[in-house]
Enzyme design. Structure first.
Site, PDB file in Angstrom:
ATOM      1  N   LYS A   1       4.509  -8.621 -13.921  1.00 24.04           N
ATOM      2  CA  LYS A   1       3.175  -8.573 -12.864  1.00 24.04           C
ATOM      3  C   LYS A   1       2.930  -7.279 -12.121  1.00 24.04           C
ATOM      4  O   LYS A   1       3.938  -6.638 -11.517  1.00 24.04           O
ATOM      5  CB  LYS A   1       3.240  -9.453 -11.771  1.00 24.04           C
ATOM      6  CG  LYS A   1       1.946  -9.916 -10.951  1.00 24.04           C
ATOM      7  CD  LYS A   1       2.074 -10.318  -9.441  1.00 24.04           C
ATOM      8  CE  LYS A   1       2.232  -9.357  -8.760  1.00 24.04           C
ATOM      9  NZ  LYS A   1       1.050  -8.530  -8.199  1.00 24.04           N
TER      10      LYS A   1
ATOM     11  N   GLU B   1      14.980  -2.919  -6.597  1.00 25.39           N
ATOM     12  CA  GLU B   1      14.799  -1.184  -6.280  1.00 25.39           C
ATOM     13  C   GLU B   1      13.906  -1.441  -5.147  1.00 25.39           C
ATOM     14  O   GLU B   1      12.723  -1.447  -5.503  1.00 25.39           O
ATOM     15  CB  GLU B   1      14.347  -0.788  -7.695  1.00 25.39           C
ATOM     16  CG  GLU B   1      14.787   0.756  -7.698  1.00 25.39           C
ATOM     17  CD  GLU B   1      13.785   1.446  -7.067  1.00 25.39           C
ATOM     18  OE1 GLU B   1      13.962   1.883  -5.989  1.00 25.39           O
ATOM     19  OE2 GLU B   1      12.933   1.840  -7.897  1.00 25.39           O
TER      20      GLU B   1
ATOM     21  N   CYS C   1       9.744   5.886  -3.767  1.00 23.05           N
ATOM     22  CA  CYS C   1      10.768   5.397  -2.886  1.00 23.05           C
ATOM     23  C   CYS C   1      11.978   6.265  -2.866  1.00 23.05           C
ATOM     24  O   CYS C   1      12.702   6.086  -1.718  1.00 23.05           O
ATOM     25  CB  CYS C   1      11.258   4.163  -3.582  1.00 23.05           C
ATOM     26  SG  CYS C   1      11.546   4.410  -5.494  1.00 23.05           S
TER      27      CYS C   1
ATOM     28  N   GLU D   1      10.660   3.973   6.386  1.00 26.43           N
ATOM     29  CA  GLU D   1       9.885   4.449   5.153  1.00 26.43           C
ATOM     30  C   GLU D   1       8.380   4.427   5.504  1.00 26.43           C
ATOM     31  O   GLU D   1       7.667   3.670   5.994  1.00 26.43           O
ATOM     32  CB  GLU D   1      10.274   3.436   3.985  1.00 26.43           C
ATOM     33  CG  GLU D   1       9.760   4.147   2.854  1.00 26.43           C
ATOM     34  CD  GLU D   1       9.876   3.234   1.479  1.00 26.43           C
ATOM     35  OE1 GLU D   1       9.750   1.951   1.596  1.00 26.43           O
ATOM     36  OE2 GLU D   1      10.207   3.781   0.545  1.00 26.43           O
TER      37      GLU D   1
HETATM   38  P1  NDP Z   1       5.088  -4.996  -1.898  1.00 25.78           P
HETATM   39  O1  NDP Z   1       6.576  -5.031  -1.907  1.00 25.78           O
HETATM   40  O2  NDP Z   1       4.480  -6.269  -1.130  1.00 25.78           O
HETATM   41  O3  NDP Z   1       4.773  -4.905  -3.557  1.00 25.78           O
HETATM   42  C1  NDP Z   1       5.512  -4.761  -4.624  1.00 25.78           C
HETATM   43  C2  NDP Z   1       5.190  -5.787  -5.773  1.00 25.78           C
HETATM   44  O4  NDP Z   1       5.566  -7.082  -5.363  1.00 25.78           O
HETATM   45  C3  NDP Z   1       3.391  -5.759  -5.934  1.00 25.78           C
HETATM   46  O5  NDP Z   1       3.371  -6.207  -7.014  1.00 25.78           O
HETATM   47  C4  NDP Z   1       3.281  -6.864  -5.028  1.00 25.78           C
HETATM   48  O6  NDP Z   1       2.197  -7.428  -5.399  1.00 25.78           O
HETATM   49  C5  NDP Z   1       4.402  -7.783  -5.360  1.00 25.78           C
HETATM   50  N1  NDP Z   1       4.597  -9.068  -4.448  1.00 25.78           N
HETATM   51  C6  NDP Z   1       4.007  -9.020  -2.993  1.00 25.78           C
HETATM   52  N2  NDP Z   1       4.781 -10.348  -2.411  1.00 25.78           N
HETATM   53  C7  NDP Z   1       5.441 -10.791  -3.204  1.00 25.78           C
HETATM   54  C8  NDP Z   1       6.306 -12.225  -3.173  1.00 25.78           C
HETATM   55  N3  NDP Z   1       6.476 -12.801  -2.143  1.00 25.78           N
HETATM   56  N4  NDP Z   1       6.993 -12.410  -4.256  1.00 25.78           N
HETATM   57  C9  NDP Z   1       7.205 -11.675  -5.246  1.00 25.78           C
HETATM   58  N5  NDP Z   1       5.905 -10.306  -5.586  1.00 25.78           N
HETATM   59  C10 NDP Z   1       5.488 -10.041  -4.387  1.00 25.78           C
HETATM   60  O7  NDP Z   1       4.895  -3.492  -1.421  1.00 25.78           O
HETATM   61  P2  NDP Z   1       3.355  -3.061  -0.866  1.00 25.78           P
HETATM   62  O8  NDP Z   1       2.737  -2.866  -1.827  1.00 25.78           O
HETATM   63  O9  NDP Z   1       3.187  -4.124   0.341  1.00 25.78           O
HETATM   64  O10 NDP Z   1       3.769  -2.038  -0.011  1.00 25.78           O
HETATM   65  C11 NDP Z   1       4.375  -2.046   1.457  1.00 25.78           C
HETATM   66  C12 NDP Z   1       5.271  -0.838   1.806  1.00 25.78           C
HETATM   67  O11 NDP Z   1       6.525  -1.205   0.699  1.00 25.78           O
HETATM   68  C13 NDP Z   1       5.019   0.457   1.585  1.00 25.78           C
HETATM   69  O12 NDP Z   1       4.287   0.940   2.416  1.00 25.78           O
HETATM   70  C14 NDP Z   1       6.450   1.047   1.037  1.00 25.78           C
HETATM   71  O13 NDP Z   1       6.726   1.466   2.191  1.00 25.78           O
HETATM   72  C15 NDP Z   1       7.008   0.082   0.268  1.00 25.78           C
HETATM   73  N6  NDP Z   1       7.179   0.074  -1.096  1.00 25.78           N
HETATM   74  C16 NDP Z   1       8.166   0.653  -1.628  1.00 25.78           C
HETATM   75  C17 NDP Z   1       8.130   0.733  -3.217  1.00 25.78           C
HETATM   76  C18 NDP Z   1       9.372   1.245  -3.715  1.00 25.78           C
HETATM   77  O14 NDP Z   1       9.455   1.653  -4.782  1.00 25.78           O
HETATM   78  N7  NDP Z   1      10.388   1.387  -3.024  1.00 25.78           N
HETATM   79  C19 NDP Z   1       7.052   0.721  -3.833  1.00 25.78           C
HETATM   80  C20 NDP Z   1       6.111   0.226  -3.067  1.00 25.78           C
HETATM   81  C21 NDP Z   1       5.822  -0.158  -1.791  1.00 25.78           C
HETATM   82  P3  NDP Z   1       0.628  -7.063  -4.817  1.00 25.78           P
HETATM   83  O15 NDP Z   1       0.461  -5.718  -5.285  1.00 25.78           O
HETATM   84  O16 NDP Z   1      -0.356  -8.062  -5.462  1.00 25.78           O
HETATM   85  O17 NDP Z   1       0.846  -7.288  -3.303  1.00 25.78           O
END
Ligand code: NDP
Length: 497
Positions: free
Chosen positions: A201, A275, A309, A406
């Site tokens: 996904k 991760e 990240c 972060e």
């Molecule tokens: P999320 O952790 O919400 O999103 C990452 C992925 O998980 C997306 O595909 C998301 O779908 C999906 N997801 C969301 N909720 C669930 C769940 N309950 N169970 C399984 N999958 C889920 O990150 P955000 O996009 O909301 O970003 C929020 C913050 O996270 C950022 O501001 C940043 O600080 C951090 N972040 C860190 C990352 C990293 O690589 N370490 C990468 C991205 C974000 P959907 O996109 O549809 O919500």
């Protein structure tokens, strides 16, 4: 003599050299990408209508224009995708000769190379990252990942001698929006190399490169059902990781959602790699090559708008060189070009979403309220779209939110230290532990710092460098498990010992 001087002055007046070196726009051709108006789910090698009947729209963060509609999967859609992946696993893929699996991975790698310009444009269009990064980093690394794991597919017996590695089954993979295609490659390549099938996904704001990738899968002739792409929001991700017929969960994203997933699948026997976030320290000692270090700091935090990240979001600088370093840093920040992601000159593109922009603004406001000193170079932001200027905070205390949380944006917090011990203590004073950087000319200091810093990756005299052969992953709240390298195979196999 006077006459000679005035001749020179006159020549300078007439010189064709302009007084400032502004760059002319150099936009990449957008029409390299042909998007469908609407995409279904990619299940069993076919486009299928979502049972949910729902669609969302992906927009360009640089212009806010809608790009394409994509399906929003519900639990029933996820169930069909997992069943399809199970079927593909049991009826062919897991028994395929490893050398045959490798051929598919090589084909995918080569197709990504062949179509790299098209993918790079799409990645910048949908995600907002500068085209020069999509073109020179995301795409080459994505292809390299498939090449690398293609090489392992028929050598698993050598990777795990005398342990008889076997595939797990169906891998549920959820990826974020900061490196959409690259994270897809990090997930899919090792899963296929080890004989698993996949349901992936992509993130809600950046699904388009994963959907174009389905075309690559078809071109490569990958058997139907081996890779399935289900788009949708967090609910689809949650349904996928919780699905009872999934054997392995691989997640990259926020620490908050990572914890939620860990709780949700505890006791289920599913293998899990997480991760998650980071708050990396980039540590600069007074004997470092400062100009080189400044480039590393810039790359560490402003690469991909700081949506990284492992971004070097905390700069720890030795007190004796603080003034000099900050002056150089500010001068360099003034040369960063912020704007159209599709312009080849752009250094800092668009913030991925309105929500992320709000989050950055909120944390920056907290930094100012808590007493840090803010600097942003003069720069004109585009009127449309979501942009944020490169920002640096000095006079930052360790307790400030901007030093702890972060931000995931182009915002750097500067702290100082006097001794190596103090540097280590401050660098490790975080809930995260994903990456760190050390800048010094002393090899012995690099080795001692690398041992003492609690981070999965420690870069020395460089930052944000990646290689598929090198494992990547975190400590503490940055997650567990490694992706890349030989280590990246292990989460996808079980051993019949
Ligand atoms: P999320 O952790 O919400 O999103 C990452 C992925 O998980 C997306 O595909 C998301 O779908 C999906 N997801 C969301 N909720 C669930 C769940 N309950 N169970 C399984 N999958 C889920 O990150 P955000 O996009 O909301 O970003 C929020 C913050 O996270 C950022 O501001 C940043 O600080 C951090 N972040 C860190 C990352 C990293 O690589 N370490 C990468 C991205 C974000 P959907 O996109 O549809 O919500």
């Amino acid at each position: 003599m006077d006459g000679a001087v005035s001749d020179v002055a006159k020549r300078q007046d007439r010189s064709p050299v302009p007084s400032s070196f502004d760059y002319a726009p150099a936009p990449e051709a957008r029409d390299l990408v042909r998007l469908e108006p609407r995409y279904g789910l990619f299940v069993g090698g076919e486009w299928v209508e979502p049972r949910s009947g729902e669609y969302e729209t992906s927009v360009s963060p640089a212009t806010e224009e809608p790009l394409a509609e994509f399906a929003s999967a519900n639990a029933e859609d996820v169930d069909v995708a997992v069943k399809t992946a199970r079927d593909a696993f049991e009826n062919g893929w897991s028994d395929l000769a490893p050398g045959e699996r490798a051929k598919y991975l090589y084909r995918i790698a080569r197709l990504l190379q062949e179509r790299s310009r098209e993918f790079a444009v799409l990645e910048s269009l949908d995600g907002g990252k500068p085209i020069k990064e999509s073109r020179d980093v995301d795409l080459p690394l994505a292809a390299a990942h498939f090449f690398y794991y293609a090489g392992w597919a028929d050598k698993l017996e050598y990777a795990f001698p005398n342990r008889n590695p076997r595939p797990l089954g169906v891998a549920a993979q959820v990826i974020p929006w900061n490196f959409p295609l690259l994270m897809l490659s990090w997930k899919i390549a090792p899963a296929l190399a080890t004989g698993n099938t996949v349901v992936l996904k992509p993130a809600e704001t950046t699904p388009l490169s994963a959907l174009l990738f389905c075309d690559v899968l078809r071109q490569a002739g990958l058997p139907p059902g081996v890779v399935n792409i289900v788009t949708g929001d967090g609910r689809a991700g949650a349904a996928l990781v919780k699905h009872p017929d999934v054997d392995k969960v691989a997640f990259t994203g926020s620490t908050e959602v990572g914890k939620e997933i860990q709780r949700a699948i505890a006791g289920s026997g599913k293998k899990l790699t997480l991760e998650l976030g980071g708050k990396a320290a980039n540590v600069i000692f007074d004997d470092a090559a400062l100009d080189q270090a400044v480039e590393g700091v810039i790359n560490g935090i402003y690469f991909n708008q700081g949506h990284v990240c492992c971004a070097g979001s905390r700069l720890l600088v030795q007190e004796s060189i603080q003034e000099q370093l900050i002056a150089k840093l500010k001068r360099r920040m003034g040369t960063l070009r912020v704007g159209d992601p599709l312009d080849k000159n752009t250094d800092v593109g668009a913030i991925n979403s309105r929500e992320q922009l709000e989050k950055i603004r909120e944390l920056v406001a907290s930094g100012e309220e808590e007493g840090a000193e803010i600097y942003q170079p003069p720069c004109r932001l585009p009127e449309k779209g979501w942009f944020f200027p490169p920002t640096v905070f000095t006079s930052v205390a360790q307790s400030y939110r901007i030093a702890q949380e972060e931000i995931f944006g182009p915002v750097l917090s500067v702290l100082t230290f006097r001794t190596p011990d103090e540097a280590v203590e401050k660098a490790n004073n975080t809930a995260y532990g994903l990456s760190a950087g050390v800048w010094t000319e002393k090899g012995s200091r690099i080795l001692s710092m690398a041992q003492r810093l609690r981070a999965g990756v420690v870069w020395a005299n460089t930052f944000n460098r990646f290689d598929p052969a090198s494992p990547f992953g975190g400590y503490k709240e940055s997650g567990f498990g490694r992706e890349g390298g030989l280590h990246g195979l292990e989460p996808y196999v079980r051993f019949d010992e």
